[in-house]
Scaffold this active site. Sequence first.
Site, PDB file in Angstrom:
ATOM      1  CG  PHE A   1      -9.259   2.041  -8.234  1.00 25.42           C
ATOM      2  CD1 PHE A   1     -10.553   1.943  -8.745  1.00 25.42           C
ATOM      3  CD2 PHE A   1      -8.298   1.165  -8.729  1.00 25.42           C
ATOM      4  CE1 PHE A   1     -10.875   0.998  -9.705  1.00 25.42           C
ATOM      5  CE2 PHE A   1      -8.611   0.216  -9.693  1.00 25.42           C
ATOM      6  CZ  PHE A   1      -9.907   0.140 -10.177  1.00 25.42           C
TER       7      PHE A   1
ATOM      8  CB  SER B   1      -2.719  -5.169  -7.677  1.00 27.56           C
ATOM      9  OG  SER B   1      -1.574  -4.407  -7.373  1.00 27.56           O
TER      10      SER B   1
ATOM     11  CB  CYS C   1     -11.355  -7.837  -4.727  1.00 26.12           C
ATOM     12  SG  CYS C   1     -12.322  -7.798  -3.233  1.00 26.12           S
TER      13      CYS C   1
ATOM     14  CE  LYS D   1      -1.144   5.393  -0.589  1.00 27.87           C
ATOM     15  NZ  LYS D   1      -1.815   5.552  -1.907  1.00 27.87           N
TER      16      LYS D   1
ATOM     17  CD  GLU E   1      -1.964   6.476  -6.136  1.00 30.86           C
ATOM     18  OE1 GLU E   1      -2.586   5.829  -5.273  1.00 30.86           O
ATOM     19  OE2 GLU E   1      -0.908   6.061  -6.649  1.00 30.86           O
TER      20      GLU E   1
ATOM     21  CD  GLU F   1      -7.629  -8.494  -9.916  1.00 28.30           C
ATOM     22  OE1 GLU F   1      -6.494  -8.032  -9.675  1.00 28.30           O
ATOM     23  OE2 GLU F   1      -8.538  -8.517  -9.071  1.00 28.30           O
TER      24      GLU F   1
END
Length: 506
Positions: free
Chosen positions: A155, A232, A287, A179, A182, A389
């Site tokens: 995301f 992740s 990240c 993909k 979402e 994290e």
Amino acid sequence: MTTTPEPYNLYHHVQGQKVQGTSGRFGDVYNPATGKVTKRVPLASADEVRQVIRAAADALPGWSAVPPGRRAQVMFKYRDLLIGHMDELAEIVSSEHGKTIDDAKGSITRGLEVVEFACGIPQLLKGEYSESVGTDVESYSMRQPVGVCAGITPFNFPAMVPMWMFPVAIACGNTFVLKPSEKDPSCSLRMAELMEEAGLPKGVLNVVLGDKEAVDTLLTDPDVAAVSFVGSTPVGEYIYKTGCAHGKRVQALCGAKNHMVVMPDADMEQVTDAVIGSAYGSAGERCMAISVVVAVGDETGDELIGRLGPRIEALHVGPYTDSKAEMGPLVTPDHLKKVRDYVDTGVEEGADLVVDGRGLKVEDHEEGAFLGGCLFDNVKKGMRIYEEEIFGPVLCVVRVDSYDEALELVNEHEYGNGCAVFTRDGDCARHFTTSARIGMVGVNVPIPVPVAYHSFGGWKRSLFGDHFIHGPEGVRFYTRLKTVSARWPSGIKDGAVFNFKAGGEH
Ligand code: NAD
């Protein structure tokens, strides 16, 4: 009085068409600044995903036969379209992710640089050639497309991370099924439309919206040859293992806990600016965000905490529509809860919460997923806030007595994405860059993200697979090497080679 419009349904992008979801399952897309659901995302069934993969497979023979120079022409046009649509794309990113417009534009620009890199694909695909590897034998290599490639993206960078993948894959002659997350999928849909406006044949880039069911289909369908994942670590590890078990080439770029080592001789003003930008920019949802500062020496720690505190408290937090905002909300109410819970945990674990952003209220946006910047001092190894994290605007300061202790912390952490050292000492910097077991290292650079013509990736549990992403490693990932050995008996000795007859016989 303003009324909030009803959420509307998004669609898949298949063979250049908007395709409605038929699974009956939907997820919510929020405007994180208001906390309201604005769109509903169809979550594709396995059958729907298989149809998308078929579309990409059908487009493969035609596209892989297009000469690289012509594929590059599409990239040149796409680059111009991205620049022309920068404001529109940034608005889409910010309205679903929450980051400021400047942050959104910055991330689109980083994606655009990968497109520029892909414009050079004829040069990048050049093979090697050796004459006379034996008598009358020559040897040469070529890089050919791998086939249908899938991209599964997180995301936090809804424009940039997909553009780490599909421009390089497509320029190499592959077709692609994307993909996206979402949580903020609209930018991917718009980017696919722009690729077709740039001249990409329909079916070469398809976008399917979904969750685990969609991902599992991409990982197991025999027509998918390669999978790029960014997200992740637990999900990335699963994706790597499952994809490999089904015979696919997989690269999975994963989670991080990026340390910045601050030496006593560092320029503290420069350090403070660097920490503010790299720990709190994009609300820490990067990240490559710095999430741990390792202060070498107590004086360094004291000075740093003294300088950072007021700067964090003064951060202007607000919606992307506020042009003064330096930091936006977190992506969803769920993610806000997760990050707040980590702050609670840090307090329970005994770290000193020097700046507490939990009480922040943003006027007229009381339901937004806002959290003010948080700063912990005296964080210790073993605490959850150090080991895990958090992915929010929460910075941990760990104090150590020596450079060796700092390096040991960096090297022992399970993640190995990025890290940085701030120092004026060349010896220290050189030792750090050669000894850190980390994929991307900065010297007085807090977020050492490689430019598009280098490659991006981590070590340890921040990357599963052998290839970094974009740059030369990206071209290697999206192509297979073939080596040809060819013998052409010259016939010169008996003169036959010049002895052509009419009708093509010789
Ligand atoms: P995520 O792992 O939850 O989701 C990533 C993708 O995987 C999404 O498309 C999602 O739909 C899918 N997914 C989620 N759960 C799944 C499951 N159980 N099975 C199959 N697919 C699943 O990650 P996120 O929360 O969207 O993104 C944040 C994470 O991404 C952070 O850990 C961050 O460090 C990481 N990240 C890493 C990099 C990098 O280059 N190393 C870059 C950006 C983000």
